[in-house]
Design an enzyme around this catalytic site. Structure first.
Site, PDB file in Angstrom:
ATOM      1  N   ASP A 154       1.435  -2.477   4.292  1.00  0.00           N
ATOM      2  CA  ASP A 154       0.377  -2.255   3.491  1.00  0.00           C
ATOM      3  C   ASP A 154       0.432  -3.465   2.486  1.00  0.00           C
ATOM      4  O   ASP A 154       1.650  -4.242   2.064  1.00  0.00           O
ATOM      5  CB  ASP A 154       0.514  -0.736   2.842  1.00  0.00           C
ATOM      6  CG  ASP A 154      -0.637  -0.510   1.758  1.00  0.00           C
ATOM      7  OD1 ASP A 154      -1.737  -1.361   2.032  1.00  0.00           O
ATOM      8  OD2 ASP A 154      -0.536   0.524   0.984  1.00  0.00           O
TER       9      ASP A 154
ATOM     10  N   CYS B 279      -2.798   0.349   7.267  1.00  0.00           N
ATOM     11  CA  CYS B 279      -3.761   1.283   6.586  1.00  0.00           C
ATOM     12  C   CYS B 279      -4.993   0.376   6.431  1.00  0.00           C
ATOM     13  O   CYS B 279      -6.317   1.030   6.544  1.00  0.00           O
ATOM     14  CB  CYS B 279      -3.492   2.018   5.347  1.00  0.00           C
ATOM     15  SG  CYS B 279      -2.755   0.787   3.954  1.00  0.00           S
TER      16      CYS B 279
ATOM     17  N   HIS C 115      -1.666   9.164  -0.079  1.00  0.00           N
ATOM     18  CA  HIS C 115      -2.811   8.923   0.763  1.00  0.00           C
ATOM     19  C   HIS C 115      -2.647   9.807   1.943  1.00  0.00           C
ATOM     20  O   HIS C 115      -2.173   9.337   3.191  1.00  0.00           O
ATOM     21  CB  HIS C 115      -3.134   7.351   0.919  1.00  0.00           C
ATOM     22  CG  HIS C 115      -4.130   7.054   1.317  1.00  0.00           C
ATOM     23  ND1 HIS C 115      -5.170   7.925   1.563  1.00  0.00           N
ATOM     24  CD2 HIS C 115      -4.739   5.809   1.810  1.00  0.00           C
ATOM     25  CE1 HIS C 115      -6.312   7.251   2.114  1.00  0.00           C
ATOM     26  NE2 HIS C 115      -6.095   6.055   2.012  1.00  0.00           N
TER      27      HIS C 115
HETATM   28  N1  NVA Z   1      -1.817   1.228  -1.158  1.00  0.00           N
HETATM   29  C1  NVA Z   1      -2.970   0.701  -1.082  1.00  0.00           C
HETATM   30  C2  NVA Z   1      -3.754   1.328  -0.095  1.00  0.00           C
HETATM   31  C3  NVA Z   1      -5.337   1.148   0.308  1.00  0.00           C
HETATM   32  C4  NVA Z   1      -5.709   1.940   1.271  1.00  0.00           C
HETATM   33  C5  NVA Z   1      -4.018   0.849  -2.521  1.00  0.00           C
HETATM   34  O1  NVA Z   1      -3.513   1.862  -2.977  1.00  0.00           O
HETATM   35  O2  NVA Z   1      -4.563   0.175  -2.924  1.00  0.00           O
HETATM   36  N1   CP Z   2      -7.190   2.690   4.507  1.00  0.00           N
HETATM   37  C1   CP Z   2      -8.356   3.109   3.409  1.00  0.00           C
HETATM   38  O1   CP Z   2      -8.042   3.853   2.768  1.00  0.00           O
HETATM   39  O2   CP Z   2      -9.202   2.095   3.354  1.00  0.00           O
HETATM   40  P1   CP Z   2     -10.255   2.248   2.137  1.00  0.00           P
HETATM   41  O3   CP Z   2      -9.484   1.786   0.928  1.00  0.00           O
HETATM   42  O4   CP Z   2     -11.238   0.908   2.738  1.00  0.00           O
HETATM   43  O5   CP Z   2     -10.951   3.453   2.219  1.00  0.00           O
END
Ligand code: NVA
Ligand code: CP
Length: 312
Positions: A229, A269, A135
């Site tokens: 997270d 995040c 990310h």
């Molecule tokens: N680790 C999480 C981040 C969401 C922004 C996911 O991948 O769902």
């Molecule tokens: N942090 C983030 O990427 O948020 P969303 O999943 O809402 O886009």
């Protein structure tokens, strides 16, 4: 003017320290310009951003779309109901179609390889808006928020508490490039992958150190920033209960925060699962910068799009 070297932002690995410095300098300029004058110069006028989402999103969709509006461009949203990369048609064919319509493309996918392939096949810049592996836009916003609060990144200790996931991976690489001390504290079986730790250690410059551990109470000592997270990422919903049991001792709560520096920043995040990976007291407390971080997604991404489109 310095030249932005890379065509795409697929992984934090594709950036150099100089690239990140350049992104942050432009972020600061554009953010200040908008705050002072109420608007940005429309440097992306006439440009169209395509956004492909295979997973849910609040911040990523909004921050890219509003960011593009600020810079005079437009964004078009395609969700998974219209789109399944590689299913309705191949990634190659999607890439060859999209480059005929769009100037730049952002993707949120399960498969990281799909974004790598899209970048390889497309003539237009490709941005990773989250994959199972990384990310990068999030890590840029997180580090930019630390700079805003602390004035520097070099030597700052950033401790990620929780799953060694996509967000942790991008933070490890970004920390390595910016001279930070990064520690990922996770339960056995959920630690940051060895290959990620080793790669980040090879990338390390400016005295950066990268470490993965299971000893969370030791890890958070002396931290300048604590990060967490969700325990089950998108696509891992079936593992929610088993993960909740495994991560119980890794909650970012008041007793863990008390072991860090008194002015330690708290980042997440988002979305947060309050009462699971983080308590209300911590996320709503005086150390938390989570909503500045969310806003900074937009500011860093504006700079990234401007640079990738050669308008920086
Ligand atoms: N680790 C999480 C981040 C969401 C922004 C996911 O991948 O769902
Ligand atoms: N942090 C983030 O990427 O948020 P969303 O999943 O809402 O886009």
């Amino acid at each position: 003017m310095k030249c932005f070297r890379t065509k795409d932002l697929v992984s934090m690995e594709s950036l150099t320290t100089a690239d990140i410095v350049q992104i942050f300098e432009l972020t600061a300029r554009q953010k200040k310009e908008r705050a002072k004058k109420g608007a940005n110069k429309p440097v992306l006028e006439g440009k169209v951003l395509g956004m492909i989402f295979e997973k849910a999103s609040l911040r990523t969709r909004i921050s890219f779309e509003v960011g593009m509006l600020h810079l005079g461009g437009r964004a078009i949203y395609l969700d998974q109901t219209n789109f399944k990369l590689g299913e309705r048609e191949s990634v190659y064919d999607v890439a060859k179609n999209m480059e005929r319509f769009m100037d730049i493309l952002m993707l949120r996918t399960f498969s990281h390889q799909a974004i790598v392939d899209m970048a390889r096949y497309s003539k237009i810049p490709i941005i990773n808006g989250l994959s199972d592996d990384e990310h990068p836009c999030q890590a840029l916003a997180d580090l930019y928020t630390i700079i805003e609060k602390r004035g520097e990144l070099k030597g700052q200790k950033l401790v990620f508490v929780g799953d060694g996931n996509n967000v942790a991976t991008s933070l490890a690489y970004a920390s390595a490039l910016m001279g930070m001390h990064f520690v990922c504290a996770s339960p056995e079986g959920y630690t940051l992958k060895n290959e990620v730790v080793e790669k980040a250690q090879r990338m390390a410059v400016l005295g950066a150190t990268i470490e993965a551990t299971t000893d969370v109470r030791e890890a958070v000592k002396n931290a300048d920033c604590l990060y967490t997270d969700v325990w089950a990422s998108m696509g891992q919903e079936k593992e929610k209960e088993i993960r909740a049991a495994a991560f119980r001792e890794y909650q970012l709560n008041e007793s863990l925060l008390a072991l860090a520096k008194p002015d330690c920043l708290v980042e997440h995040c988002l979305p947060a699962h309050r009462g699971e990976e983080i308590t209300d007291g911590v996320i709503d407390g005086p150390n938390s910068v989570v909503f500045d971080e969310a806003e900074n997604r937009m500011h860093v991404q504006k700079a990234v799009m401007t640079l990738l489109l050669g308008r920086g």
